[in-house]
Design a protein around this motif. Structure first.
Motif, PDB file in Angstrom:
ATOM      1  N   ALA A 199       0.820  -1.216   0.000  1.00  0.00           N
ATOM      2  CA  ALA A 199       0.000   0.000   0.000  1.00  0.00           C
ATOM      3  C   ALA A 199       0.852   1.263   0.000  1.00  0.00           C
ATOM      4  CB  ALA A 199      -0.923   0.006   1.219  1.00  0.00           C
ATOM      5  N   GLY A 200       2.162   1.106   0.243  1.00  0.00           N
ATOM      6  CA  GLY A 200       3.065   2.258   0.248  1.00  0.00           C
ATOM      7  C   GLY A 200       3.476   2.701   1.632  1.00  0.00           C
ATOM      8  N   ASP A 226       8.102  -1.806  -5.095  1.00  0.00           N
ATOM      9  CA  ASP A 226       6.789  -2.236  -5.557  1.00  0.00           C
ATOM     10  C   ASP A 226       6.725  -3.752  -5.509  1.00  0.00           C
ATOM     11  OD1 ASP A 226       4.267  -2.260  -6.591  1.00  0.00           O
ATOM     12  OD2 ASP A 226       4.884  -1.977  -8.674  1.00  0.00           O
ATOM     13  N   ASP A 254      -3.866   1.850  -0.513  1.00  0.00           N
ATOM     14  CA  ASP A 254      -3.574   2.133  -1.928  1.00  0.00           C
ATOM     15  C   ASP A 254      -4.904   2.489  -2.568  1.00  0.00           C
ATOM     16  OD1 ASP A 254      -3.066   2.173  -4.610  1.00  0.00           O
ATOM     17  OD2 ASP A 254      -2.200   0.156  -4.722  1.00  0.00           O
ATOM     18  N   ASN A 278      -5.886   1.323  -6.106  1.00  0.00           N
ATOM     19  CA  ASN A 278      -6.126  -0.089  -6.385  1.00  0.00           C
ATOM     20  C   ASN A 278      -7.627  -0.349  -6.485  1.00  0.00           C
ATOM     21  OD1 ASN A 278      -6.509  -3.003  -5.979  1.00  0.00           O
ATOM     22  ND2 ASN A 278      -4.340  -3.047  -5.426  1.00  0.00           N
ATOM     23  N   THR A 328      -9.360  -1.767  -3.369  1.00  0.00           N
ATOM     24  CA  THR A 328      -8.967  -1.096  -2.130  1.00  0.00           C
ATOM     25  C   THR A 328      -9.969  -1.299  -0.998  1.00  0.00           C
ATOM     26  OG1 THR A 328      -8.260   1.013  -1.169  1.00  0.00           O
ATOM     27  CG2 THR A 328     -10.005   1.120  -2.827  1.00  0.00           C
ATOM     28  N   ASN A 388      -3.318   6.765   0.079  1.00  0.00           N
ATOM     29  CA  ASN A 388      -2.041   6.939  -0.613  1.00  0.00           C
ATOM     30  C   ASN A 388      -2.184   6.687  -2.117  1.00  0.00           C
ATOM     31  OD1 ASN A 388       0.739   7.357  -0.867  1.00  0.00           O
ATOM     32  ND2 ASN A 388       1.209   5.201  -0.551  1.00  0.00           N
ATOM     33  N   LYS A 389      -1.141   7.054  -2.844  1.00  0.00           N
ATOM     34  CA  LYS A 389      -1.054   6.901  -4.315  1.00  0.00           C
ATOM     35  C   LYS A 389      -2.106   7.752  -5.030  1.00  0.00           C
ATOM     36  CE  LYS A 389       0.973   2.305  -3.800  1.00  0.00           C
ATOM     37  NZ  LYS A 389       1.141   0.940  -4.341  1.00  0.00           N
TER      38      LYS A 389
END
Length: 446
Positions: free
Chosen positions: A216-217, A234, A293, A296, A299, A339-340
């Motif tokens: 998810a970062g 990643d 994320d 995604n 998510t 995030n992202k």
């Protein structure tokens, strides 16, 4: 066992990923699940020749798949030159052995694959112990396998190669003895962690735990906020062992940010138990950052998986788990980090901002850990969450009382600090400090 199965299957081996799509699990997106399974295989250095979903109406006791489906898998292996079959589901020892005999190739299931990844990634002595315990627990009923990996100092590819069967009874005795030793060592680790937590409760700084679905970062955000350089790639399960660093927050001298292992759907029960000591760090946190994320497509399902695990740990109240949208236990505030954000298009970004605006009962911060956009705002929100409900208090303390003075600096916002004359214990300080009710209680217990 077929002679072909006795050779080592190593990093770079070609694998066919098969997702058995069970009837009654229509809420699981097969494409998303296949993509995740690909990621798991790539995380251990396998080359994915192909990935296919196979509908299962009635699981076969001996092989899981029907004869026609097994033939299709064998054909796909031939076409893709796959040396290994990864079944993205749970296989019994009998099913695994029968599939290997019919396919003439190594077969590992989702649990075995995740254990392999954990075995490769565990970096600390504690992490290696936890992984080994999970390996042993998983393999206890699978003594058709080699046990040579038990002699290794760390896990990794313990199931993908080996010479074949060994003396089963001797193996079982060795496994039981080794598991007993590991459990004793891990119990000592838990006691030590408990002492460290007690120490943190009394003095230094608030602890903020980063949690979230794998990839998810979290580690990228951790590096962005702390200036650290922990592994952030990643890859699924890029982080296994908890890492802690200091971070400066508005209204606080500093806090400790803890990066944790990523969660995943159908996490092997052996790993949930084995990593309990690591995950217990979350239960001792003052604040939880749930990193999602948001780009995604799966998510929301990932969020439910994370909340289920947190609920198992006793972090969330019952309301927060039924639909994934409830409030968390007020004892540990939770901030959702979307995030992202940089990967979203304008239309999706606008849509999600409207969602945030309507979810007033939750604290949601959109950001991009990769670009840094939104991170300053997150620091402000974190500081606000830790000082929420803070009031101004006045204390007169002996100047020599270093522990309590340090606590006030670490856990509160010191507004004024000046000499207050002599007291029974010598020179005194008068301090005006803004403290939350929770920190005031901790201060009173010192």
């Amino acid at each position: 066992m077929n002679d072909e199965l006795k050779g080592e299957v190593t990093r770079g081996a070609r694998a066919l990923v098969v997702y058995p799509q069970m009837r009654g699990k229509g809420d699981i997106d097969p494409d998303a699940r296949l993509e995740e399974a690909r990621g798991l295989a790539l995380a251990i250095g396998l080359v994915v020749a192909d990935a296919v979903a196979i509908p299962i109406r009635e699981p076969r006791a001996g092989t899981l798949f029907g004869e026609g489906q097994i033939q299709n898998i064998a054909t796909a292996c031939e076409l893709g030159e796959a040396e290994l079959v990864v079944v993205d589901g749970a296989l019994s020892a009998i099913q695994q052995r029968n599939l290997e005999e019919k396919l003439g190739r190594k077969v590992i299931d989702r649990t075995g694959l995740i254990l392999e990844i954990f075995g490769e990634r565990a970096a600390t002595a504690e992490g290696r112990l936890q992984v080994e315990l999970a390996h042993l627990d998983y393999q206890a009923g699978r003594l058709v396998r080699s046990w040579t990996h038990l002699e290794r100092q760390r896990g990794g590819f313990g199931f993908l190669g080996g010479p074949g069967e060994t003396q089963i009874e001797a193996d079982r005795r060795m496994i039981r003895d080794r598991m007993a030793r590991i459990r004793r060592e891990l119990e000592q680790v838990r006691r030590t962690r408990g002492l460290h937590r007690d120490r943190r409760e009394k003095a230094p700084w608030p602890v903020i735990a980063l949690v979230g679905y794998t990839n998810a970062g979290k580690s990228t955000l951790f590096n962005r906020l702390t200036g650290a350089d922990v592994m952030a790639q990643d890859l699924l399960f890029a982080t296994l062992d908890p890492t802690m660093r200091a971070v400066r927050l508005p209204g606080l001298e500093k806090a400790i940010l803890s990066d944790t292992v990523g969660f995943i759907s159908d996490l092997p029960t052996q790993l949930v138990a084995a990593f309990r000591a690591t995950l217990e760090e979350v239960t001792a946190a003052d604040l939880i950052l749930h990193v999602r994320d948001i780009a995604n497509p799966d998510t929301d399902a990932q969020k439910r998986q994370v909340l289920d695990v947190l609920d198992d740990l006793g972090v969330l109240g019952e309301e927060g788990v039924d639909d994934g949208e409830g409030a968390s236990d007020p004892g540990i505030p939770v901030i959702e980090v979307w995030n992202k954000w940089d990967l979203l298009g304008p239309a999706r970004s606008k849509e999600l901002r409207e969602v945030i605006a309507h979810r007033e009962s939750e604290t949601i911060v959109p950001l991009s850990a990769m670009t840094g956009d939104g991170c300053e705002h997150l620091l402000e929100v974190m500081g606000g969450a830790l000082t929420h409900g803070a009031k101004l208090y006045s204390f007169v303390l002996p100047a020599a009382d270093g522990q309590r003075i340090a606590f006030l600096h670490a856990r509160g916002e010191v507004v004024t600090e000046e000499p207050a004359g002599e007291g029974p214990e010598g020179p005194q300080l008068r301090m005006q400090v803004r403290l939350s009710e929770r920190e005031l209680g901790r201060f009173g217990a010192l």
